[in-house]
Scaffold this motif. Structure first.
Motif, mmCIF file in Angstrom:
data_model
loop_
_atom_site.group_PDB
_atom_site.id
_atom_site.type_symbol
_atom_site.label_atom_id
_atom_site.label_comp_id
_atom_site.label_asym_id
_atom_site.label_seq_id
_atom_site.Cartn_x
_atom_site.Cartn_y
_atom_site.Cartn_z
ATOM 1 N N LYS A 78 43.024 36.410 39.920
ATOM 2 C CA LYS A 78 42.039 36.085 38.875
ATOM 3 C C LYS A 78 41.315 34.767 39.123
ATOM 4 O O LYS A 78 40.314 34.469 38.466
ATOM 5 C CB LYS A 78 42.729 35.998 37.505
ATOM 6 C CG LYS A 78 43.482 37.249 37.086
ATOM 7 C CD LYS A 78 44.195 37.004 35.758
ATOM 8 C CE LYS A 78 45.033 38.184 35.324
ATOM 9 N NZ LYS A 78 45.762 37.894 34.054
ATOM 10 N N THR A 79 41.810 33.960 40.051
ATOM 11 C CA THR A 79 41.329 32.580 40.153
ATOM 12 C C THR A 79 39.875 32.474 40.583
ATOM 13 O O THR A 79 39.232 31.458 40.332
ATOM 14 C CB THR A 79 42.241 31.777 41.112
ATOM 15 O OG1 THR A 79 41.976 30.386 40.945
ATOM 16 C CG2 THR A 79 41.993 32.164 42.571
ATOM 17 N N GLU A 108 36.027 33.091 47.124
ATOM 18 C CA GLU A 108 35.911 34.095 46.069
ATOM 19 C C GLU A 108 35.708 35.483 46.671
ATOM 20 O O GLU A 108 36.209 36.488 46.145
ATOM 21 C CB GLU A 108 34.758 33.735 45.132
ATOM 22 C CG GLU A 108 34.976 32.446 44.347
ATOM 23 C CD GLU A 108 33.698 31.910 43.718
ATOM 24 O OE1 GLU A 108 32.732 32.699 43.590
ATOM 25 O OE2 GLU A 108 33.644 30.714 43.372
ATOM 26 N N LEU A 109 34.962 35.554 47.770
ATOM 27 C CA LEU A 109 34.747 36.845 48.430
ATOM 28 C C LEU A 109 36.030 37.358 49.072
ATOM 29 O O LEU A 109 36.281 38.565 49.112
ATOM 30 C CB LEU A 109 33.643 36.731 49.483
ATOM 31 C CG LEU A 109 32.192 36.850 48.999
ATOM 32 C CD1 LEU A 109 31.247 36.884 50.185
ATOM 33 C CD2 LEU A 109 31.988 38.078 48.129
ATOM 34 N N LEU A 119 33.589 43.379 40.758
ATOM 35 C CA LEU A 119 32.942 42.508 39.771
ATOM 36 C C LEU A 119 32.901 41.076 40.281
ATOM 37 O O LEU A 119 31.858 40.412 40.213
ATOM 38 C CB LEU A 119 33.687 42.585 38.439
ATOM 39 C CG LEU A 119 33.194 41.634 37.337
ATOM 40 C CD1 LEU A 119 31.733 41.902 37.004
ATOM 41 C CD2 LEU A 119 34.061 41.759 36.090
ATOM 42 N N LEU A 120 34.011 40.575 40.804
ATOM 43 C CA LEU A 120 34.038 39.205 41.326
ATOM 44 C C LEU A 120 33.073 39.049 42.493
ATOM 45 O O LEU A 120 32.351 38.048 42.575
ATOM 46 C CB LEU A 120 35.455 38.830 41.758
ATOM 47 C CG LEU A 120 35.617 37.446 42.402
ATOM 48 C CD1 LEU A 120 35.151 36.344 41.459
ATOM 49 C CD2 LEU A 120 37.059 37.216 42.822
ATOM 50 N N PHE A 138 32.400 31.994 56.686
ATOM 51 C CA PHE A 138 33.495 32.757 56.088
ATOM 52 C C PHE A 138 32.964 33.892 55.221
ATOM 53 O O PHE A 138 33.559 34.968 55.159
ATOM 54 C CB PHE A 138 34.396 31.833 55.267
ATOM 55 C CG PHE A 138 35.171 30.859 56.109
ATOM 56 C CD1 PHE A 138 36.297 31.269 56.797
ATOM 57 C CD2 PHE A 138 34.754 29.544 56.242
ATOM 58 C CE1 PHE A 138 37.013 30.383 57.590
ATOM 59 C CE2 PHE A 138 35.452 28.647 57.032
ATOM 60 C CZ PHE A 138 36.580 29.066 57.710
ATOM 61 N N GLU A 139 31.845 33.658 54.547
ATOM 62 C CA GLU A 139 31.253 34.733 53.752
ATOM 63 C C GLU A 139 30.767 35.869 54.640
ATOM 64 O O GLU A 139 30.773 37.044 54.237
ATOM 65 C CB GLU A 139 30.132 34.176 52.870
ATOM 66 C CG GLU A 139 30.694 33.484 51.643
ATOM 67 C CD GLU A 139 29.749 32.479 51.023
ATOM 68 O OE1 GLU A 139 29.600 32.508 49.793
ATOM 69 O OE2 GLU A 139 29.179 31.666 51.760
ATOM 70 N N MET A 140 30.346 35.551 55.839
ATOM 71 C CA MET A 140 29.984 36.602 56.790
ATOM 72 C C MET A 140 31.194 37.467 57.130
ATOM 73 O O MET A 140 31.080 38.684 57.305
ATOM 74 C CB MET A 140 29.408 35.980 58.063
ATOM 75 C CG MET A 140 28.083 35.258 57.853
ATOM 76 S SD MET A 140 27.521 34.419 59.345
ATOM 77 C CE MET A 140 27.261 35.813 60.442
#
Length: 659
Positions: A78-79, A108-109, A119-120, A138-140
């Protein structure tokens, strides 16, 4: 060889390091996310911590094929929502040493991917777009296109137990939404302040009640939590939006106190939280509770304190703000003004002395400085530009203070400012659905606005650089349900407003904002020409470091003009010339946003305010501010510090003309 002179192999050494790391995770770090993902050090240090936790768990999984169950820590799934819930449209509930900046973490991803939380993932990516936050490598790695569902929204209110913080808002996608946050929890926290009961509030695109944030980490004893740290203003209750009781130069709250949020309620029409602050003030009170509420169709905030004192006491109520404050003659209300918007503050109280006689409470204004009884160490932040609204009661034995914050939409005389304090144990939110007055369509200069959506309340309207007259805004709406007031912009650039009110309940209003932005169109950027500067002057400069005003026009991005506080730098063009834009390159402009205003003059005496705002916080290059086309000889930029400190640091300043 270990420091103990024990000889080990590299394999044994690596195992020992992992053993220490596992124990730290199990005994301390991961437990902090329980039960619902909050972080006691605040959003900034949440991001810092999560970076390492996610990389550690991810490395275990890729290298060893298992995370040993660490990914099943209660609250870890949930964080990822924590920083979003703590963020308002403008600022955040930035308690402790946390900054007021938006916190958006690539991790978060990873969480969204790990736990299959679409949803997140969608909220994260929408936030990246909304706040123009650049992506990372990192998002990649963690981005999954099929997980993105644009336009997802969360619940309006959230309570994080354990950490004991609560937030409330009126809308998610409105940059002018109301946002209210309460900080309770634990005074024994790394990077924590003694701030139990503090609150923040924003509305109409302005932060009204603010948390000052951290001071300089290099101050003597800043990390000595039971000694020097108690002496710094920003870290104490008097430096927050909470109560101070019987100040005597010592700790203003029990430094080991825990404050539980005992009751919360959330319904479509509003929400509230009530915290028990008794332990925080246990030297002076038998009972102390604070409630915060966002109600009345989520249009107004209420802060209410109920305190029973052990002995007749002196009590202060504080609220810090950057707004201008005008208190009424009777001290029962005040008008706060900031960024062209206004907030009405009302006071209702029932305070009594030991004999039961009433004590009159009044609002007042003071600087954000230590009280006369408090320590005032040198070199701590001076909090320029910050005032605080306060209430002071002497010889008080029983106290109820109710402060209501009402954003003024339209004229003050059309704003319902009536309210009455209700005991906290009787607080409740009415049933019913949230009413949002809307219009059906909008036109600009007679042309329909193609991007208009009745549930979207802010629009950027792009205008050519040579546009000098204010566009006409019109709306189509249901006259049987709503009334509409058009408030034209004062100038271009500027903001036009549509105020939509309910016919049945006129106090229920919505505002559509139209940000009239001068923007280079059809090759206008290439037609902007830099104007020569004949002379430069400044109200102050960091001369001892060589950071003088001439450095702002020397063409060298490695030198700069620097000055602390509210200071100006002025460029003389030699003669009157047509001006369209001013460009500034800010030192560390990719890390912090700078507050400034631009004024121009033909004679150096009469000034036209052409712009007030902030830099993007995203660039080291020249950032151009486009002004209404007009003639000027002098261009004066007054800086008001940045999002980290009070320094104005300009590498280059330039003036442009449209050819």
């Amino acid at each position: 060889m270990l420091p103990s002179n024990e000889k080990v192999t590299m394999e044994q050494f690596g195992g020992k390091i992992l053993d220490i790391a596992f124990n730290a995770l199990e005994d301390f770090i991961l437990l902090e996310f329980t039960p619902d993902g909050a972080w006691a050090e605040g959003p900034s240090y949440w991001k810092y911590t999560l970076e390492y936790i996610v990389r550690f768990i991810s490395s275990l999984e890729t290298a060893l094929g298992t995370s040993y169950g660490y990914d099943q820590t209660p609250g870890l799934n949930k964080t990822g929502y924590f920083p979003t819930y703590l963020s308002g449209a403008v600022g955040s509930l930035n308690y402790g040493d946390a900054s007021n900046n938006k916190v958006i973490a690539a991790e978060e991803l990873w969480i969204a991917k790990k736990y299959g939380d679409r949803l997140l993932a969608s909220v994260h990516l929408d936030n990246k777009i909304k706040y123009r936050n650049a992506g990372t490598e990192f998002e990649m790695l963690w981005y999954e296109p099929d997980s993105y569902l644009p336009g997802q929204t969360l619940e309006l209110d959230q309570y994080f137990s354990g950490t004991e913080v609560a937030t409330f808002r009126s809308k998610w996608d409105d940059p002018n939404t109301s946002f209210l946050g309460l900080k309770a929890g634990n005074n024994v926290v790394s990077h924590g302040h003694y701030d139990l009961g503090s609150f923040v509030f924003e509305a109409l695109g302005q932060q009204w009640a603010i948390d000052l944030g951290k001071d300089d980490y290099n101050l003597p004893g800043y990390s000595n939590y039971d000694k020097e740290r108690l002496t710094y203003y920003r870290l104490n209750p008097e430096g927050h939006n909470t109560l101070v009781i019987n100040p005597d130069g010592g700790a203003q709250q029990n430094i080991k106190a825990f404050a539980k949020i005992e009751k919360t309620e959330s319904k479509p029409l509003g929400g509230f939280a009530i915290a028990n602050l008794t332990e925080a003030y246990d030297k002076h009170v038998s009972s102390a509770k604070r409630g915060v509420m966002l109600a009345s169709n989520r249009t107004r905030a209420t802060i209410q304190d109920e305190v029973s004192f052990l002995n007749p006491s002196t009590a202060y109520w504080f609220m810090h703000t950057e707004a201008d404050i005008q208190v009424s003659d009777d001290g029962q209300s005040a008008i706060l003004t900031k960024g062209g918007e206004k907030l009405w503050v009302g006071l209702d109280s029932d305070a009594r002395d030991a004999s039961g006689r009433p004590i009159e409470a009044k609002l007042g204004v003071m600087d954000a400085k230590p009280l006369p009884e408090s320590p005032n160490p040198p070199k701590q932040h001076q909090n320029e530009g910050i005032r605080k609204l306060f209430v002071k009661l002497d010889e008080v034995k029983e106290m109820r203070i109710t402060v209501t914050l009402i954003p003024i939409v339209g004229a003050l005389e059309d704003t319902d400012t009536s309210f009455t304090g209700v005991p906290l144990d009787q607080w409740t939110i009415a049933d019913g659905e949230l009413t949002i007055p809307v219009v059906q369509s909008v036109s600009i200069d007679g042309e329909p606005l193609p991007s208009f959506n009745e549930q979207t309340f802010s629009y950027d309207i792009r205008l050519p650089l040579d546009r000098t007259n204010v566009p006409v805004v019109e709306a189509v709406y249901d006259h049987t349900l709503y009334n509409v007031q058009v408030v034209p912009a004062d100038d271009v650039p500027g903001i036009a407003r549509l105020i939509v009110s309910s016919v049945q309940s006129p106090e229920i209003k919505s505002i559509y904002y139209f940000n009239l932005k001068l923007t280079p169109l059809d090759g206008e950027e290439e037609r902007l020409t830099e104007l020569p500067v004949e002379a430069v002057s400044a109200s102050a400069s960091q001369a001892d470091k060589g950071n003088t005003e001439d450095k702002a026009i020397d063409g060298n991005f490695d030198t700069y003009w620097g000055a602390e506080g509210d200071q100006w730098i002025m460029l003389d063009l030699g003669e009157a010339k047509t001006v369209n834009s001013v460009g500034i390159a800010f030192i560390r402009g990719n890390e912090r946003s700078f507050k400034y205003e631009i004024e121009t003059s033909l004679d150096g005496e009469n000034w036209y305010k052409a712009f007030t705002g902030t830099s993007s916080g995203e660039s080291l290059d020249i950032e151009k501010t486009y002004l209404r086309q007009h003639d000027a000889r002098y261009v004066r930029i007054t800086g008001h510090g940045n999002s980290v400190n009070q320094w104005n640091s300009y590498a280059e300043v330039r003036v442009y003309q449209l050819q």
